[in-house]
Design a protein around this motif. Structure first.
Motif, mmCIF file in Angstrom:
data_model
loop_
_atom_site.group_PDB
_atom_site.id
_atom_site.type_symbol
_atom_site.label_atom_id
_atom_site.label_comp_id
_atom_site.label_asym_id
_atom_site.label_seq_id
_atom_site.Cartn_x
_atom_site.Cartn_y
_atom_site.Cartn_z
ATOM 1 N N LEU A 43 6.907 -65.815 1.232
ATOM 2 C CA LEU A 43 6.765 -64.460 0.723
ATOM 3 C C LEU A 43 7.510 -63.499 1.643
ATOM 4 C CD1 LEU A 43 5.297 -62.563 -1.307
ATOM 5 C CD2 LEU A 43 3.353 -62.569 0.266
ATOM 6 N N THR A 44 8.490 -62.786 1.100
ATOM 7 C CA THR A 44 9.322 -61.914 1.924
ATOM 8 C C THR A 44 9.542 -60.573 1.263
ATOM 9 O OG1 THR A 44 11.531 -61.673 2.920
ATOM 10 C CG2 THR A 44 11.400 -62.942 0.899
ATOM 11 N N ASN A 45 9.769 -59.551 2.058
ATOM 12 C CA ASN A 45 10.131 -58.233 1.545
ATOM 13 C C ASN A 45 11.633 -58.088 1.362
ATOM 14 O OD1 ASN A 45 7.590 -57.211 1.196
ATOM 15 N ND2 ASN A 45 7.614 -55.856 2.976
ATOM 16 N N GLY A 46 12.368 -59.134 1.620
ATOM 17 C CA GLY A 46 13.806 -59.114 1.384
ATOM 18 C C GLY A 46 14.113 -59.185 -0.097
ATOM 19 N N GLY A 47 15.365 -59.000 -0.463
ATOM 20 C CA GLY A 47 15.773 -59.048 -1.862
ATOM 21 C C GLY A 47 17.250 -58.752 -1.995
ATOM 22 N N GLY A 48 17.638 -58.263 -3.159
ATOM 23 C CA GLY A 48 19.023 -57.884 -3.378
ATOM 24 C C GLY A 48 19.895 -58.964 -3.981
ATOM 25 N N LYS A 49 19.352 -60.158 -4.145
ATOM 26 C CA LYS A 49 20.073 -61.256 -4.781
ATOM 27 C C LYS A 49 19.058 -62.144 -5.485
ATOM 28 C CE LYS A 49 21.806 -62.389 -0.797
ATOM 29 N NZ LYS A 49 22.553 -63.063 0.306
ATOM 30 N N SER A 50 19.521 -63.116 -6.219
ATOM 31 C CA SER A 50 18.594 -63.950 -6.980
ATOM 32 C C SER A 50 17.796 -64.869 -6.064
ATOM 33 C CB SER A 50 19.359 -64.796 -8.009
ATOM 34 O OG SER A 50 20.079 -65.829 -7.364
ATOM 35 N N GLU A 51 16.635 -65.277 -6.538
ATOM 36 C CA GLU A 51 15.807 -66.214 -5.785
ATOM 37 C C GLU A 51 16.552 -67.522 -5.573
ATOM 38 O OE1 GLU A 51 13.202 -63.129 -7.370
ATOM 39 O OE2 GLU A 51 14.787 -64.339 -8.256
ATOM 40 N N PHE A 108 9.217 -69.448 -3.804
ATOM 41 C CA PHE A 108 9.842 -68.344 -3.072
ATOM 42 C C PHE A 108 9.609 -67.036 -3.826
ATOM 43 C CE2 PHE A 108 13.491 -65.643 -1.908
ATOM 44 C CZ PHE A 108 13.347 -65.654 -0.525
ATOM 45 N N VAL A 109 8.989 -66.078 -3.171
ATOM 46 C CA VAL A 109 8.721 -64.768 -3.765
ATOM 47 C C VAL A 109 9.333 -63.708 -2.872
ATOM 48 C CG1 VAL A 109 6.953 -63.114 -4.469
ATOM 49 C CG2 VAL A 109 6.569 -65.568 -4.817
ATOM 50 N N GLN A 110 10.328 -62.978 -3.395
ATOM 51 C CA GLN A 110 10.896 -61.892 -2.627
ATOM 52 C C GLN A 110 10.435 -60.557 -3.208
ATOM 53 O OE1 GLN A 110 15.192 -62.186 -2.634
ATOM 54 N NE2 GLN A 110 15.311 -62.626 -4.816
ATOM 55 N N GLY A 121 5.778 -55.312 -2.881
ATOM 56 C CA GLY A 121 6.155 -55.771 -1.550
ATOM 57 C C GLY A 121 4.922 -55.823 -0.669
ATOM 58 N N LYS A 122 5.020 -56.566 0.417
ATOM 59 C CA LYS A 122 3.921 -56.590 1.373
ATOM 60 C C LYS A 122 3.801 -55.214 2.030
ATOM 61 C CE LYS A 122 5.999 -59.944 3.554
ATOM 62 N NZ LYS A 122 6.327 -61.012 4.541
ATOM 63 N N PRO A 123 2.602 -54.643 2.173
ATOM 64 C CA PRO A 123 1.271 -55.252 2.064
ATOM 65 C C PRO A 123 0.529 -54.935 0.767
ATOM 66 C CG PRO A 123 1.075 -53.174 3.209
ATOM 67 C CD PRO A 123 2.532 -53.302 2.800
ATOM 68 N N PHE A 124 1.206 -54.616 -0.331
ATOM 69 C CA PHE A 124 0.523 -54.094 -1.502
ATOM 70 C C PHE A 124 -0.128 -55.180 -2.366
ATOM 71 C CE2 PHE A 124 3.284 -50.667 -0.196
ATOM 72 C CZ PHE A 124 2.415 -49.583 -0.266
ATOM 73 N N GLN A 125 -1.208 -54.774 -3.014
ATOM 74 C CA GLN A 125 -2.041 -55.679 -3.788
ATOM 75 C C GLN A 125 -1.242 -56.434 -4.859
ATOM 76 O OE1 GLN A 125 -5.414 -56.286 -3.539
ATOM 77 N NE2 GLN A 125 -5.686 -57.444 -5.438
ATOM 78 N N GLY A 126 -0.356 -55.719 -5.569
ATOM 79 C CA GLY A 126 0.383 -56.346 -6.657
ATOM 80 C C GLY A 126 1.198 -57.542 -6.224
ATOM 81 N N THR A 127 1.821 -57.437 -5.060
ATOM 82 C CA THR A 127 2.640 -58.548 -4.561
ATOM 83 C C THR A 127 1.764 -59.722 -4.141
ATOM 84 O OG1 THR A 127 4.559 -57.241 -3.908
ATOM 85 C CG2 THR A 127 4.123 -59.239 -2.630
ATOM 86 N N TYR A 128 0.658 -59.433 -3.472
ATOM 87 C CA TYR A 128 -0.226 -60.523 -3.053
ATOM 88 C C TYR A 128 -0.888 -61.187 -4.261
ATOM 89 C CZ TYR A 128 0.277 -59.756 1.931
ATOM 90 O OH TYR A 128 0.799 -59.692 3.205
ATOM 91 N N ASP A 129 -1.193 -60.407 -5.268
ATOM 92 C CA ASP A 129 -1.762 -60.977 -6.487
ATOM 93 C C ASP A 129 -0.760 -61.899 -7.164
ATOM 94 O OD1 ASP A 129 -3.913 -60.960 -8.619
ATOM 95 O OD2 ASP A 129 -2.224 -60.214 -9.787
ATOM 96 N N PHE A 130 0.488 -61.454 -7.257
ATOM 97 C CA PHE A 130 1.543 -62.278 -7.850
ATOM 98 C C PHE A 130 1.715 -63.562 -7.044
ATOM 99 C CE2 PHE A 130 5.901 -63.668 -8.460
ATOM 100 C CZ PHE A 130 6.110 -63.505 -9.815
#
Length: 377
Positions: free
Chosen positions: A24-32, A52-54, A256-265
């Motif tokens: 689980l990462t806060n990175g992104g900008g490209k496909s998984e 992998f969850v970005q 994104g971390k630390p928000f509930q939606g990302t941890y739920d996903f």
């Protein structure tokens, strides 16, 4: 390097023992897929795409709608941030959004939209805009009543490259009538309405994928990230609307971390992975008292991370829809290097391999094949 070697050791151990985990990462900008290929090559450990969850991975769920949110598959989505049109391609070709535009498309179509932009810079990645004829209600603040693009959602996929242009376009849409670029809602500033009328006229919702204010780049000091752009946008929003002193806030949805939606996903991905490893027969049992089928759930999730402000805070405050307990483990092999962390973990260890060992001891060796999992940043 020992840190990398121990990461490989930890991942190999989890895979070998069929212990479900995700990255689980806060990175992104490209496909998984692209990120996984890079990571697998660097670590020399094969990693499944679904593990992998970005930062913007949870945006996938909005294609078909989720938790009261309308489906956006056929709606017009403004994707902001990233290099060139990489994020547009992720949103459209990977996630399935059918109608994606970028700030570059808009400035190319309307060069006067932001007088200091250089449309030629965006031209190589631009596409024609969809033209949607406005109805009489939707043109109440537009004099010429020309067809104009309607934006149904704003998604900040990655760090914006042109803060000025992106800020102007986002503000125009948040102030618009029903998301029609170039219009201006008559409800703005109406003290009789919630939020003084701002964002009360069917304007597009805005989603941020990464709250990080700073990140470690090649420069020797931390650089501003997507969180910096959000803070800047909120500052301009406050100046335009009167902000908190006038009872106005920017209504936004954070991922994104630390928000509930990302941890739920992320936890839903873990549950799916656990069931896939164990099989349907093992993931269900018959309650002998009433004959109903009941699903076994993961009871404990160990969140391993190096950032107290995202990894540890997120795990500590997460409320699991599955009733699982989340245990935070802080490692010294990254952002955190020592001292009293801003958010207290259950334990602090040197690296990911130490975290795995501690978690196995905490879980009890005789139980780990049945009920335990590992989460990692």
């Amino acid at each position: 390097m020992q840190i990398v070697a121990n990461r490989v050791k930890a991942l190999s151990f989890l895979q070998r023992n069929r212990i479900p985990f995700i990255l689980l990462t806060n990175g992104g900008g490209k496909s998984e897929k692209e990120r996984i290929e890079e990571l697998s090559t660097r670590l020399e450990v094969p990693i499944d795409l679904d593990l992998f969850v970005q930062s913007h991975t949870p945006f996938k769920k909005f294609v078909v709608g989720s938790e009261g949110e309308p489906a956006l598959r056929d709606k017009c989505v403004l994707v902001v941030g990233g290099e060139g049109d990489k994020c547009r391609r992720v949103a459209q070709n990977v996630y399935g959004f059918g109608n994606v535009i970028t700030p570059g498309d808009l400035i190319n179509a309307f060069p006067t939209l932001w007088p200091f932009a250089s449309p030629q810079v965006y031209a190589p990645h631009c596409r024609p805009l969809p033209k949607i004829q406005l109805s009489p209600r939707n043109v109440s603040t537009i004099a010429d009543k020309e067809p104009l693009v309607k934006v149904d959602a704003i998604m900040i996929f990655h760090d914006p490259r042109d803060w000025a242009l992106d800020t102007q376009i986002i503000l125009d849409l948040l102030m618009s009538e029903a998301g029609y670029l170039g219009s201006l809602s008559r409800r703005n500033g109406d003290a009789s309405l919630p939020n003084r009328g701002y964002q009360q006229d069917s304007q597009p919702p805005i989603y941020f994928s990464n709250p990080d204010l700073l990140w470690a780049a090649a420069y020797h000091l931390p650089r501003l990230g997507q969180g910096g752009f959000r803070e800047a946008l909120e500052g301009v929003w406050s100046a335009m609307t009167g902000g908190e002193k006038m009872g106005v806030k920017l209504e936004k949805k954070m991922f994104g971390k630390p928000f509930q939606g990302t941890y739920d996903f992320a936890e839903r991905r873990l549950q799916e992975h656990w069931r896939a490893l164990r099989g349907k027969d093992e993931s269900q049992r018959v309650n002998q008292d009433d004959g109903r089928m009941q699903s076994h759930r993961l009871q404990k999730v160990y969140m391993v991370g190096d950032n107290p402000e995202s990894d540890i805070l997120g795990a500590n405050q997460y409320k699991s829809a599955f009733g699982s307990t989340w245990v935070s483990i802080l490692v010294r092999s990254g952002v955190y290097s020592g001292g009293e962390p801003a958010h207290k973990p259950r334990v602090i260890v040197d690296d990911v391999w130490d975290a795995v060992q501690w978690a196995m001891d905490d879980a009890g060796a005789r139980h780990f094949r049945d009920r335990r999992t590992m989460g990692s940043s």
